[in-house]
Design a protein around this motif. Sequence first.
Motif, mmCIF file in Angstrom:
data_model
loop_
_atom_site.group_PDB
_atom_site.id
_atom_site.type_symbol
_atom_site.label_atom_id
_atom_site.label_comp_id
_atom_site.label_asym_id
_atom_site.label_seq_id
_atom_site.Cartn_x
_atom_site.Cartn_y
_atom_site.Cartn_z
ATOM 1 N N LEU A 113 0.578 -1.066 -0.271
ATOM 2 C CA LEU A 113 0.114 0.057 -0.223
ATOM 3 C C LEU A 113 1.025 0.882 0.190
ATOM 4 N N ALA A 114 0.621 2.140 -1.031
ATOM 5 C CA ALA A 114 1.100 3.545 -1.312
ATOM 6 C C ALA A 114 0.273 4.896 -1.314
ATOM 7 N N TYR A 115 0.761 5.732 -1.351
ATOM 8 C CA TYR A 115 0.472 6.755 -2.155
ATOM 9 C C TYR A 115 1.085 7.759 -3.213
ATOM 10 N N VAL A 116 0.415 8.151 -4.038
ATOM 11 C CA VAL A 116 1.488 8.704 -5.352
ATOM 12 C C VAL A 116 0.564 10.496 -4.863
ATOM 13 N N VAL A 117 1.732 10.369 -4.900
ATOM 14 C CA VAL A 117 1.728 12.476 -4.501
ATOM 15 C C VAL A 117 1.780 12.931 -5.397
ATOM 16 N N LEU A 118 0.625 14.040 -6.305
ATOM 17 C CA LEU A 118 0.997 15.300 -6.997
ATOM 18 C C LEU A 118 0.989 16.003 -6.941
ATOM 19 N N GLU A 119 1.881 17.238 -7.632
ATOM 20 C CA GLU A 119 1.842 18.392 -7.046
ATOM 21 C C GLU A 119 2.582 18.839 -8.687
ATOM 22 N N PHE A 133 5.422 7.801 -4.772
ATOM 23 C CA PHE A 133 4.765 7.169 -4.108
ATOM 24 C C PHE A 133 5.692 7.287 -2.760
ATOM 25 N N LEU A 134 4.611 7.213 -1.961
ATOM 26 C CA LEU A 134 5.038 7.347 -0.053
ATOM 27 C C LEU A 134 4.447 6.342 0.495
ATOM 28 N N SER A 135 5.221 5.757 1.402
ATOM 29 C CA SER A 135 3.807 4.816 2.578
ATOM 30 C C SER A 135 3.283 5.608 3.063
ATOM 31 N N VAL A 136 2.306 5.281 4.025
ATOM 32 C CA VAL A 136 1.169 6.341 5.122
ATOM 33 C C VAL A 136 2.576 7.210 5.294
ATOM 34 N N LEU A 195 3.794 10.150 3.640
ATOM 35 C CA LEU A 195 3.011 10.696 3.443
ATOM 36 C C LEU A 195 2.636 11.808 4.646
ATOM 37 N N ARG A 196 2.193 10.977 5.490
ATOM 38 C CA ARG A 196 1.999 11.380 7.387
ATOM 39 C C ARG A 196 2.693 12.750 7.798
ATOM 40 N N ALA A 197 4.995 13.090 7.859
ATOM 41 C CA ALA A 197 5.504 13.433 7.719
ATOM 42 C C ALA A 197 5.303 14.295 6.882
ATOM 43 N N TYR A 198 5.454 14.021 5.476
ATOM 44 C CA TYR A 198 5.268 15.562 4.498
ATOM 45 C C TYR A 198 4.480 16.063 4.964
ATOM 46 N N LEU A 199 3.276 15.822 4.787
ATOM 47 C CA LEU A 199 1.879 16.806 5.295
ATOM 48 C C LEU A 199 1.854 18.083 6.134
ATOM 49 N N ALA A 200 2.353 16.523 7.181
ATOM 50 C CA ALA A 200 3.130 17.696 8.561
ATOM 51 C C ALA A 200 3.869 18.502 8.906
ATOM 52 N N GLN A 201 5.225 18.847 7.419
ATOM 53 C CA GLN A 201 5.534 19.422 7.105
ATOM 54 C C GLN A 201 5.813 20.750 6.642
ATOM 55 N N LEU A 202 4.193 20.238 5.399
ATOM 56 C CA LEU A 202 3.688 21.696 4.331
ATOM 57 C C LEU A 202 2.981 22.286 5.512
ATOM 58 N N LEU A 203 1.951 22.092 6.389
ATOM 59 C CA LEU A 203 1.978 22.293 7.108
ATOM 60 C C LEU A 203 2.099 23.298 8.449
ATOM 61 N N ILE A 204 3.069 22.912 8.580
ATOM 62 C CA ILE A 204 3.819 23.651 9.465
ATOM 63 C C ILE A 204 4.427 24.931 8.812
ATOM 64 N N THR A 216 -3.035 3.295 -4.007
ATOM 65 C CA THR A 216 -2.439 2.957 -4.322
ATOM 66 C C THR A 216 -2.330 1.673 -4.224
ATOM 67 N N ARG A 217 -1.916 0.732 -5.385
ATOM 68 C CA ARG A 217 -0.931 -0.591 -4.636
ATOM 69 C C ARG A 217 -0.633 -0.365 -5.435
ATOM 70 N N VAL A 218 1.020 -0.569 -5.133
ATOM 71 C CA VAL A 218 2.613 -0.743 -5.927
ATOM 72 C C VAL A 218 3.213 -2.498 -5.671
ATOM 73 N N ASP A 219 3.347 -2.385 -7.212
ATOM 74 C CA ASP A 219 4.459 -4.304 -6.872
ATOM 75 C C ASP A 219 5.058 -4.231 -6.784
ATOM 76 N N ARG A 220 5.573 -5.252 -5.950
ATOM 77 C CA ARG A 220 7.822 -4.819 -5.571
ATOM 78 C C ARG A 220 7.659 -6.281 -5.751
ATOM 79 N N PRO A 221 8.830 -6.553 -6.242
ATOM 80 C CA PRO A 221 9.762 -7.716 -7.261
ATOM 81 C C PRO A 221 9.966 -8.562 -5.556
ATOM 82 N N SER A 222 9.815 -9.531 -5.975
ATOM 83 C CA SER A 222 9.281 -10.660 -4.462
ATOM 84 C C SER A 222 10.652 -11.519 -4.469
#
Length: 82
Positions: free
Chosen positions: A5-11, A18-21, A24-33, A70-76
């Motif tokens: 599970l990941a998030y695609v971030v668009l700006e 592609f960020l993990s939750v 993303l939480r850390a990135y959004l917190a930094q933007l909000l600060i 989104t879901r990201v396929d990772r190689p085994s």
Amino acid sequence: MSEELAYVVLEPDQEERFLSVEELRAYLAQLLIQEQQLTPQQARQEAQNLIDTACELPLDAGRYCQWYETRVDRPSTRRRDW
């Protein structure tokens, strides 16, 4: 292949990321600060609220940040003997 599970971030004017939750939480917190002058504790709480309830954060000068789950396929990592 495994799915992660990941998030695609668009700006505007930036490549999609592609960020993990947690990332993303850390990135959004930094933007909000930076954008709303929230304290770090307020920013972390608001970042989680945004992840749970929204997919866009308006920024200054008509800019925005959008994110979508989104879901990201990772190689085994297992070795396969064919």
